[in-house]
Enzyme design. Sequence first.
Site, PDB file in Angstrom:
ATOM      1  N   LYS A  29      -0.490  -4.829  11.818  1.00 46.96           N
ATOM      2  CA  LYS A  29      -1.373  -3.769  12.067  1.00 46.96           C
ATOM      3  C   LYS A  29      -1.572  -4.089  13.840  1.00 46.96           C
ATOM      4  O   LYS A  29      -2.293  -2.737  14.487  1.00 46.96           O
ATOM      5  CB  LYS A  29      -2.547  -4.598  11.342  1.00 46.96           C
ATOM      6  CG  LYS A  29      -2.875  -4.051   9.649  1.00 46.96           C
ATOM      7  CD  LYS A  29      -3.056  -2.425   9.923  1.00 46.96           C
ATOM      8  CE  LYS A  29      -2.064  -1.419   8.191  1.00 46.96           C
ATOM      9  NZ  LYS A  29      -0.802  -1.678   7.868  1.00 46.96           N
ATOM     10  N   ASP A  48       7.578   3.494   1.637  1.00 46.11           N
ATOM     11  CA  ASP A  48       7.252   4.194   1.522  1.00 46.11           C
ATOM     12  C   ASP A  48       6.711   4.577   3.208  1.00 46.11           C
ATOM     13  O   ASP A  48       6.439   6.003   3.359  1.00 46.11           O
ATOM     14  CB  ASP A  48       5.467   4.279   1.081  1.00 46.11           C
ATOM     15  CG  ASP A  48       4.651   3.857   1.341  1.00 46.11           C
ATOM     16  OD1 ASP A  48       3.368   4.163   2.053  1.00 46.11           O
ATOM     17  OD2 ASP A  48       4.490   2.836   1.263  1.00 46.11           O
ATOM     18  N   ALA A  51       0.821  -1.257  -0.052  1.00 49.80           N
ATOM     19  CA  ALA A  51      -0.267   0.199  -0.493  1.00 49.80           C
ATOM     20  C   ALA A  51       1.061   1.308   0.122  1.00 49.80           C
ATOM     21  O   ALA A  51       1.899   0.894   1.021  1.00 49.80           O
ATOM     22  CB  ALA A  51      -1.404   0.015   1.328  1.00 49.80           C
ATOM     23  N   MET A 102       2.175   4.146  10.397  1.00 50.78           N
ATOM     24  CA  MET A 102       1.875   3.478   9.089  1.00 50.78           C
ATOM     25  C   MET A 102       3.468   2.734   8.947  1.00 50.78           C
ATOM     26  O   MET A 102       4.140   2.903   9.076  1.00 50.78           O
ATOM     27  CB  MET A 102       1.761   4.161   8.159  1.00 50.78           C
ATOM     28  CG  MET A 102      -0.068   4.201   7.714  1.00 50.78           C
ATOM     29  SD  MET A 102      -0.506   2.571   7.522  1.00 50.78           S
ATOM     30  CE  MET A 102      -0.034   2.761   5.722  1.00 50.78           C
TER      31      MET A 102
END
Length: 272
Positions: free
Chosen positions: A51, A184, A12, A47
Site C-alpha cells: 500500500k 486478480d 482481496a 492495485m
Amino acid sequence: MTKLVAAVFDWAGTLVDFGSRAPMGAFVEVFRRFGVEISIQEARAPMGRAKRDHIATILTQPRIAELWQQQHDKMADDAAIDAIYDMFIPLNTKSAIAHSDAIPGAAATLAALREQGLKIGSTTGYTRAIMEGVLPLARKQGITVDNLVCAGETPAGRPSPLNMYQTFLDLDVWPAAQIVKIDDTPVGIAEGINAGCWTVGVTLSGNETGLSLEELSTLPPAQTDALRAQAGKNLRAEGAHYLIDSVADLLPVMDDISHRLATGEQPNRPVA
C-alpha cells in the site's frame, strides 16, 4: 510422478471482497483529506502493490501530481507519502473488515485442494495489521491458509518474487514449477511469473473489473463479456497462463496444470 504441491492465493478480489472494493474508498478518502480529489479508476491503477508503494505510484500519475503540487506548493516527497500512508492504514483496516465476505466458492475450492494434498499459501498487498482484522472473519467462512506473507515483510514487494520465495520457505515447498499463483491483479500475476510458477488470473471477481457481485449480476451478457475480455487482456499482458472468472472456477484449471506437469511441461512465460 511430478505433481502440484501448493496453491498460493492473493486475498482481496481473489478469496474475499468480490470486486476488491475495500481499498478504493480508503484511497479516495485519504487523498481528499490532503486536498486532492482522485477517482476510483485512478486509485485502482496500481492495485496489488504494497500500500505504501501503491500511494507512491498514484502520486506519479500526471494529473494527480499536478493537483498535489497546486495544493501543497511542491511535489509529493517521501515525507508526504509517509503522511498519506499513516492516515490510510486505519481507513483501509476498517474498510477491509467491512468488505471481508468470502467470494462464493472460495471455501469449497480450498477444501478440495487440501483433499488433493496441496498446501495453501497466500500473499497480499495488505499489511499484517490490516489482515489481523480480516483473518478471523475469513476463518468463520471457511477461508483458512497455511501461511500469509504481508506487505513490508520482505525486502521488496510485488512484482518481485520475494513474497513467493518466503511462501516456499514457510510451506517447505518446491520447485516453483509445482506451485500455482492465483491473483486478480497484473502485478500479482507478475509476482508469480517472476517466481517461476504457474499463474491463474482472476477476471470478474477482482480488481480488473472492480464491481460487486450484485453490480455484476445486473449487467447484460455482452457487457460482462467485454469486462471479462479487458481484464483478461491486462492479466495476460503480465503472463497469466490461465484465466478464470473467480476462484470458484479454479479446480478444472488445476487439473489441467497437473496433466501438463505429468507430461513434462514447465510454466514458461506465455507468448503474448
